[in-house]
Design a protein around this motif. Structure first.
Motif, PDB file in Angstrom:
ATOM      1  N   TYR A 121     -15.248  35.655 -50.242  1.00  0.00           N
ATOM      2  CA  TYR A 121     -14.183  36.330 -49.515  1.00  0.00           C
ATOM      3  C   TYR A 121     -14.118  35.868 -48.061  1.00  0.00           C
ATOM      4  N   SER A 122     -15.253  35.869 -47.391  1.00  0.00           N
ATOM      5  CA  SER A 122     -15.265  35.466 -45.987  1.00  0.00           C
ATOM      6  C   SER A 122     -14.950  33.978 -45.841  1.00  0.00           C
ATOM      7  N   TRP A 123     -15.457  33.157 -46.772  1.00  0.00           N
ATOM      8  CA  TRP A 123     -15.209  31.716 -46.712  1.00  0.00           C
ATOM      9  C   TRP A 123     -13.736  31.406 -46.948  1.00  0.00           C
ATOM     10  N   CYS A 124     -13.147  31.976 -47.989  1.00  0.00           N
ATOM     11  CA  CYS A 124     -11.744  31.690 -48.325  1.00  0.00           C
ATOM     12  C   CYS A 124     -10.812  32.073 -47.198  1.00  0.00           C
ATOM     13  N   ASN A 125     -11.007  33.237 -46.607  1.00  0.00           N
ATOM     14  CA  ASN A 125     -10.148  33.660 -45.505  1.00  0.00           C
ATOM     15  C   ASN A 125     -10.266  32.723 -44.316  1.00  0.00           C
ATOM     16  N   ALA A 126     -11.486  32.214 -44.074  1.00  0.00           N
ATOM     17  CA  ALA A 126     -11.694  31.325 -42.936  1.00  0.00           C
ATOM     18  C   ALA A 126     -11.181  29.923 -43.193  1.00  0.00           C
ATOM     19  N   LYS A 127     -11.412  29.398 -44.398  1.00  0.00           N
ATOM     20  CA  LYS A 127     -11.094  28.002 -44.684  1.00  0.00           C
ATOM     21  C   LYS A 127      -9.699  27.803 -45.269  1.00  0.00           C
ATOM     22  N   TRP A 128      -9.264  28.734 -46.106  1.00  0.00           N
ATOM     23  CA  TRP A 128      -7.944  28.601 -46.732  1.00  0.00           C
ATOM     24  C   TRP A 128      -6.879  29.423 -46.020  1.00  0.00           C
ATOM     25  N   GLY A 129      -7.307  30.468 -45.308  1.00  0.00           N
ATOM     26  CA  GLY A 129      -6.346  31.339 -44.628  1.00  0.00           C
ATOM     27  C   GLY A 129      -5.932  32.535 -45.453  1.00  0.00           C
ATOM     28  N   VAL A 130      -6.342  32.574 -46.725  1.00  0.00           N
ATOM     29  CA  VAL A 130      -6.060  33.695 -47.618  1.00  0.00           C
ATOM     30  C   VAL A 130      -7.278  33.886 -48.521  1.00  0.00           C
ATOM     31  N   LYS A 131      -7.359  35.049 -49.152  1.00  0.00           N
ATOM     32  CA  LYS A 131      -8.576  35.357 -49.908  1.00  0.00           C
ATOM     33  C   LYS A 131      -8.617  34.750 -51.303  1.00  0.00           C
ATOM     34  N   TRP A 132      -7.453  34.356 -51.855  1.00  0.00           N
ATOM     35  CA  TRP A 132      -7.402  33.810 -53.209  1.00  0.00           C
ATOM     36  C   TRP A 132      -6.736  32.450 -53.214  1.00  0.00           C
ATOM     37  N   ASN A 133      -7.043  31.690 -54.252  1.00  0.00           N
ATOM     38  CA  ASN A 133      -6.396  30.408 -54.487  1.00  0.00           C
ATOM     39  C   ASN A 133      -4.921  30.619 -54.843  1.00  0.00           C
ATOM     40  N   ALA A 134      -4.167  29.541 -54.857  1.00  0.00           N
ATOM     41  CA  ALA A 134      -2.754  29.607 -55.243  1.00  0.00           C
ATOM     42  C   ALA A 134      -2.615  30.123 -56.675  1.00  0.00           C
ATOM     43  N   SER A 135      -1.613  30.957 -56.906  1.00  0.00           N
ATOM     44  CA  SER A 135      -1.356  31.489 -58.247  1.00  0.00           C
ATOM     45  C   SER A 135       0.126  31.307 -58.586  1.00  0.00           C
ATOM     46  N   GLU A 136       0.451  31.493 -59.869  1.00  0.00           N
ATOM     47  CA  GLU A 136       1.837  31.336 -60.352  1.00  0.00           C
ATOM     48  C   GLU A 136       2.435  30.006 -59.903  1.00  0.00           C
ATOM     49  N   VAL A 137       1.637  28.938 -60.060  1.00  0.00           N
ATOM     50  CA  VAL A 137       2.066  27.612 -59.609  1.00  0.00           C
ATOM     51  C   VAL A 137       3.126  27.044 -60.551  1.00  0.00           C
ATOM     52  N   GLU A 138       4.215  26.535 -59.970  1.00  0.00           N
ATOM     53  CA  GLU A 138       5.276  25.889 -60.753  1.00  0.00           C
ATOM     54  C   GLU A 138       5.800  24.678 -59.997  1.00  0.00           C
ATOM     55  N   TRP A 139       5.949  23.589 -60.717  1.00  0.00           N
ATOM     56  CA  TRP A 139       6.561  22.395 -60.137  1.00  0.00           C
ATOM     57  C   TRP A 139       8.032  22.339 -60.533  1.00  0.00           C
ATOM     58  N   HIS A 140       8.861  21.977 -59.566  1.00  0.00           N
ATOM     59  CA  HIS A 140      10.304  21.848 -59.783  1.00  0.00           C
ATOM     60  C   HIS A 140      10.723  20.497 -59.217  1.00  0.00           C
ATOM     61  N   GLY A 141      10.544  19.440 -60.005  1.00  0.00           N
ATOM     62  CA  GLY A 141      10.875  18.112 -59.519  1.00  0.00           C
ATOM     63  C   GLY A 141       9.952  17.696 -58.391  1.00  0.00           C
ATOM     64  N   THR A 142      10.486  17.581 -57.182  1.00  0.00           N
ATOM     65  CA  THR A 142       9.697  17.138 -56.027  1.00  0.00           C
ATOM     66  C   THR A 142       9.042  18.293 -55.270  1.00  0.00           C
ATOM     67  N   ALA A 143       9.237  19.522 -55.748  1.00  0.00           N
ATOM     68  CA  ALA A 143       8.738  20.703 -55.044  1.00  0.00           C
ATOM     69  C   ALA A 143       7.753  21.484 -55.914  1.00  0.00           C
ATOM     70  N   VAL A 144       6.847  22.185 -55.251  1.00  0.00           N
ATOM     71  CA  VAL A 144       5.926  23.083 -55.935  1.00  0.00           C
ATOM     72  C   VAL A 144       6.021  24.449 -55.267  1.00  0.00           C
ATOM     73  N   THR A 145       6.016  25.505 -56.067  1.00  0.00           N
ATOM     74  CA  THR A 145       5.989  26.872 -55.549  1.00  0.00           C
ATOM     75  C   THR A 145       4.736  27.562 -56.046  1.00  0.00           C
ATOM     76  N   PHE A 146       4.244  28.504 -55.255  1.00  0.00           N
ATOM     77  CA  PHE A 146       3.055  29.263 -55.636  1.00  0.00           C
ATOM     78  C   PHE A 146       2.990  30.533 -54.806  1.00  0.00           C
ATOM     79  N   TRP A 147       2.143  31.461 -55.267  1.00  0.00           N
ATOM     80  CA  TRP A 147       1.967  32.732 -54.560  1.00  0.00           C
ATOM     81  C   TRP A 147       0.628  32.752 -53.843  1.00  0.00           C
ATOM     82  N   THR A 148       0.602  33.471 -52.720  1.00  0.00           N
ATOM     83  CA  THR A 148      -0.642  33.757 -52.010  1.00  0.00           C
ATOM     84  C   THR A 148      -0.619  35.218 -51.563  1.00  0.00           C
TER      85      THR A 148
END
Length: 211
Positions: A121-148
């Motif tokens: 928890y402490s590492w992710c918030n410090a290194k990634w900026g959020v507590k969890w990895n990307a979720s609901e990842v979807e690619w749309h051609g040249t773009a990718v969307t995800f939730w944080t």
């Protein structure tokens, strides 16, 4: 339950991005989280830190606590360890006895000494900026969307741009369109070929989030 933030990256060199991330988008590809940090996080971690600091005055884990955990230790029976060490990683085990908590405190301490953080928890918030990895990842051609959870990840994506030489535009907005938790960024290449991450001005944050 956090507010979720929708993130969109539109790549200018999508083939390069897909070669790196495949059909997913894993923050570990940008900054890899050490596996030993994948232990339970929460008040039990504070209990472990308190116990460790009580028993190791010359090798304390420096973590500001809002209150003393001394009274919490009475909930752990004073007996030997009952949980195998690997269970703390594979099963996110919670210490049941004082012996368990002492073993867990050693794991917490080792993480702190090696990485500067006690758990995921402490590492992710410090290194990634959020507590969890990307979720609901979807690619749309040249773009990718995800939730944080709670916020966007502009600093992480700045690291991505510099590390891999990726060029893109990045936008994020909170699912609560009225809280102004939005952002827009774009990479720019200077005359030396260096990539810079520039924040873009958003005139109407509500309209931006709705879009």
């Amino acid at each position: 339950m956090p507010n979720y933030v929708i993130n969109e990256i539109e790549f200018k060199n999508p083939d390069k991005a897909i070669a790196i991330f495949g059909d997913g988008f894993d923050f570990n590809k940008i900054i890899e989280k050490p596996k030993t940090l994948d232990i339970i996080s929460g008040s039990v971690t504070d209990d472990a830190i308190y116990l460790w600091n009580c028993e190791h005055h010359d090798d304390k884990i420096i973590k500001p606590l809002g209150y003393s955990r001394e009274k919490s230790l009475v909930w752990y029976p004073d007996s030997e360890a009952t949980i195998p060490v690997e269970d703390y990683y594979t099963k996110q085990a919670t210490p049941k006895t004082l012996g368990d908590l002492r073993v867990f405190a050693q794991l917490v301490h080792d993480n702190y000494k090696q990485y500067g953080y006690t758990d995921w928890y402490s590492w992710c918030n410090a290194k990634w900026g959020v507590k969890w990895n990307a979720s609901e990842v979807e690619w749309h051609g040249t773009a990718v969307t995800f939730w944080t959870p709670w916020g966007g990840v502009p600093e992480l994506l700045n690291t991505m741009a510099q590390k891999f030489g990726l060029e893109f535009t990045y936008r994020y907005a909170d699912e609560d369109v009225n809280n102004c938790n939005v952002g827009s960024y774009e990479t720019e290449v200077n005359e030396l070929g260096e990539i810079w991450f520039q924040e873009c001005f958003i005139e109407d944050s509500t309209a931006f989030a709705c879009e």
